[in-house]
Motif scaffolding. Structure first.
Motif, PDB file in Angstrom:
ATOM      1  N   LEU A   1       0.846  -0.993   0.234  1.00  0.00           N
ATOM      2  CA  LEU A   1       0.042  -0.236   0.032  1.00  0.00           C
ATOM      3  C   LEU A   1       0.749   1.473  -0.070  1.00  0.00           C
ATOM      4  CD1 LEU A   1      -2.571  -0.962   2.377  1.00  0.00           C
ATOM      5  CD2 LEU A   1      -2.605  -1.307   0.305  1.00  0.00           C
TER       6      LEU A   1
ATOM      7  N   GLY B   1      -3.242  -0.755  10.405  1.00  0.00           N
ATOM      8  CA  GLY B   1      -3.382   0.237  11.706  1.00  0.00           C
ATOM      9  C   GLY B   1      -1.964   1.545  11.951  1.00  0.00           C
TER      10      GLY B   1
ATOM     11  N   ASP C   1      -1.156   4.004   8.530  1.00  0.00           N
ATOM     12  CA  ASP C   1      -2.971   4.790   7.768  1.00  0.00           C
ATOM     13  C   ASP C   1      -2.844   5.757   7.993  1.00  0.00           C
ATOM     14  OD1 ASP C   1      -3.993   1.663   7.432  1.00  0.00           O
ATOM     15  OD2 ASP C   1      -6.016   1.652   8.376  1.00  0.00           O
ATOM     16  N   ARG C   2      -2.062   5.996   8.850  1.00  0.00           N
ATOM     17  CA  ARG C   2      -2.565   7.600   9.489  1.00  0.00           C
ATOM     18  C   ARG C   2      -1.030   8.270   9.241  1.00  0.00           C
ATOM     19  NH1 ARG C   2      -3.873   7.151  15.496  1.00  0.00           N
ATOM     20  NH2 ARG C   2      -5.468   6.046  15.974  1.00  0.00           N
TER      21      ARG C   2
ATOM     22  N   ARG D   1      -1.956   8.525   4.791  1.00  0.00           N
ATOM     23  CA  ARG D   1      -2.558   7.777   4.487  1.00  0.00           C
ATOM     24  C   ARG D   1      -4.338   6.833   4.018  1.00  0.00           C
ATOM     25  NH1 ARG D   1       0.488   2.737   4.128  1.00  0.00           N
ATOM     26  NH2 ARG D   1      -1.878   1.808   4.675  1.00  0.00           N
ATOM     27  N   GLY D   2      -4.542   7.010   4.907  1.00  0.00           N
ATOM     28  CA  GLY D   2      -5.928   6.150   4.718  1.00  0.00           C
ATOM     29  C   GLY D   2      -5.733   4.447   4.583  1.00  0.00           C
ATOM     30  N   ALA D   3      -6.629   4.195   4.539  1.00  0.00           N
ATOM     31  CA  ALA D   3      -6.511   2.358   4.763  1.00  0.00           C
ATOM     32  C   ALA D   3      -6.125   1.569   3.634  1.00  0.00           C
ATOM     33  CB  ALA D   3      -8.162   1.809   5.505  1.00  0.00           C
TER      34      ALA D   3
END
Length: 608
Positions: free
Chosen positions: A92, A554, A557-558, A594-596
């Motif tokens: 990702l 997790g 994502d931030r 970035r998000g999930a």
């Protein structure tokens, strides 16, 4: 791969024959080994040792014989480890799609052990010279490893940017690295990465014999040299080594000098701090530009890493028990506050370091103490990862030993390094564990089969690390003889400002929880501005210290990765040096988490 051992004297005579004496790149007293040349083409290139991006993303390459790997196997695995220790290569993260690339880059490597004047132990220097070196725009990028990593530790930044565009790269491990010495086996790491017995070959680190001693000696902690005070000298020496080896790699284009070859220094974390130290010591004008990402840089009169890290080791476990961190990655274990962190609150209350009669009030008191010392909320939250991984204690123990010039028998607070068995008891390391240290270790245990053991009364309570951490903190805050020696050693790491007009970009993530921006880049840039300098200071919201942590569930994502901004800054500095374009302005990027899903370019806030 072929190996050519080149006699030192002929190397230096050849260099001296092609340039005036004032630009002689190195002197014989600075070398403690011959120079090792190796060829890297076909399925073994400079940038990825033939692994390519897919191979770097895969598991570390195995050794055919785990107890006796070849130099080529060790090099390939060291490069794999270095990439994965610095870059986000997860599915990702966007590497190779949004930013960065890992093309095959054939060429030569030259490697040696060098020594700064007065040092007991050498540092490793290495030049990567691509076959497609751009003779029209002669460029040498110089980088020190991040953290305490080995000599390839900056390859994901310096190598990835420089080698594909035809620049050569000179690296140094800046006197740290994973050249661990096994006291039980009386062996260390030779120049080619293999293990060698004391006296059989020049070693990366060779402590004095100690009767009755056991365990493992770690170079950063126990070299007796205080390498951090010399990091800038290591970088400048690597630059001179690089110029000398360019003469050898491209004899038809020799001589290579600072006058005809652009030299850019870069680095991440400790490597960035080393770059800024080098810039401040560059009296000869070797350096043409600097790009520093998340630097560990100490400005006189401000809080240095040891002060901040030892405080964090004490207070953060209690602070992070506060309910506001219930959804913070790594702040909970199976949904619950770690029991040792709860015990830390009680321990701190007993010592008068936090207020309150219950753990809720104690946690808030710890947070307020951190804020009063300069911590901001994004750094405290992100520091849950460093706290959960016990990085503060590992860093403080290593740096304290270095500052006090400890031997393996005299580490402060009762700490020591050793291999352990399944029950955590110290044992002699086996051959396979020893063989992989140079390729796999980060330079600061725990890791690669080596543990940090000890600490005063380390197993006497529900919070087994508290007593050792209190001892490490006292080395900063007390006024006994050891604390005075340690503080003097820290003072010796204070950076000097670079010459006026040096092109300089400093980059820092605003959510950095290991080297919080207020203690490092912010005070360094303020010092530059107070002296009338105009650095380009790039602040990145939603960026933290470890790109390599971003694939963790997790966590990524931030945040956004920091490496894309490093590549962009190197582009900007090169455009200024080569094409005369204006240096970029200071800026704060409009980045977003970035998000999930997968990283997209807009999340970075970089102009395409």
């Amino acid at each position: 791969m072929r190996r050519l051992v080149l006699p030192l004297l002929s190397t230096l005579l050849a260099a001296c024959a092609t340039r005036p004496a004032p630009e002689d790149p190195m002197t014989t007293s600075e070398f403690v080994s011959e120079v090792r040349e190796s060829v890297h083409r076909g399925n073994d290139d400079l940038l990825s040792a033939g692994l390519g991006l897919d191979g770097l993303r895969a598991k570390a390459p195995a050794f055919a014989d785990a107890s006796s790997p070849t130099p080529a196997e060790l090099r390939r695995r060291a490069i794999h480890t270095s990439w994965n220790g610095i870059a986000d290569l997860g599915p990702l993260g966007g590497y190779g799609r949004i930013y960065g690339a890992v093309p095959a880059v054939p060429g030569l490597e030259y490697q040696a052990f060098a020594r700064v004047p007065g040092a007991r132990s050498p540092h490793r220097v290495l030049l990567q010279a691509p076959d497609a070196f751009d003779a029209r725009a002669r460029c040498l990028v110089v980088a020190a490893s991040s953290g305490s990593r080995g000599v390839y530790g900056a390859i994901a930044l310096a190598g990835a940017w420089a080698l594909p565009r035809g620049c050569a790269v000179a690296y140094t491990d800046k006197g740290t690295g994973p050249g661990y010495f096994d006291i039980d086996a009386d062996s260390g790491v030779a120049l080619d990465g293999t293990r060698a017995a004391r006296g059989a070959a020049p070693l990366e680190f060779e402590p004095a014999p100690m009767a009755g001693a056991t365990g493992i000696a770690v170079k950063h902690a126990q070299s007796g040299d205080h390498p951090e005070a010399d990091w800038g000298r290591h970088v400048l020496q690597a630059a001179r080594f690089g110029l000398a080896m360019l003469d050898r790699a491209y004899p038809g284009q020799a001589p290579f000098t600072p006058a005809n070859t652009r030299v850019i220094i870069t680095g991440v974390s400790n490597g960035a701090g080393a770059a800024l130290q080098a810039a401040g010591l560059d009296a000869d004008g070797i350096v043409d530009g600097v790009v520093a990402l998340a630097p560990n840089v100490h400005v006189e009169g401000t809080r240095p890493l040891y002060d901040v890290a030892s405080e964090a080791a004490q207070l953060l476990p209690c602070a992070l028990t506060d309910a506001r961190y219930d959804a913070t990655p790594f702040a909970r274990a199976d949904g619950a506050v770690p029991s040792a962190w709860l015990a830390r609150c009680a321990h701190l209350r007993e010592r008068g370091l936090v207020d309150g009669g219950d753990r809720v009030v104690q946690a808030r008191s710890a947070i307020e103490r951190l804020r009063a010392g300069g911590w901001d909320d994004p750094a405290i939250e992100t520091a849950a990862s460093s706290t959960r991984f016990d990085l503060w204690r590992a860093i403080a123990a290593t740096y304290a030993a270095s500052y006090l010039r400890a031997t393996p028998a005299t580490m402060p607070c009762g700490f020591h390094y050793a291999a352990v068995d399944a029950h955590g008891a110290a044992v002699a390391a086996d051959a396979a564990t020893r063989a992989a240290w140079w390729s796999d270790a980060s330079g600061i245990p725990p890791g690669a089969g080596v543990q940090l053991l000890g600490g005063i009364d380390a197993s006497s309570s529900a919070d087994p690390t508290a007593s050792g951490i209190d001892c490490l903190r006292a080395l900063w805050s007390s006024d006994d003889a050891a604390a005075r020696v340690l503080r003097a050693a820290v003072a010796a790491t204070a950076v000097k400002l670079p010459r006026a007009g040096l092109p300089l970009v400093v980059i820092h993530g605003e959510a950095d929880g290991l080297l919080p921006e207020p203690f490092h880049s912010r005070v360094y840039v303020a010092a530059l501005e107070a002296a009338g300098r105009n650095p380009a200071y790039w602040r990145v919201p939603h960026a933290q210290h470890f790109d390599a942590f971003l694939p963790l569930p997790g966590f990524g994502d931030r945040y956004v990765p920091l490496l894309p901004y490093g590549y962009a800054a190197l582009d900007a500095v090169w455009a200024h040096l080569a094409d005369g374009r204006s240096m970029p302005d200071a800026r704060r990027f409009p980045s977003r988490p970035r998000g999930a899903g997968a990283l997209d370019h807009d999340a970075l806030g970089l102009i395409r």
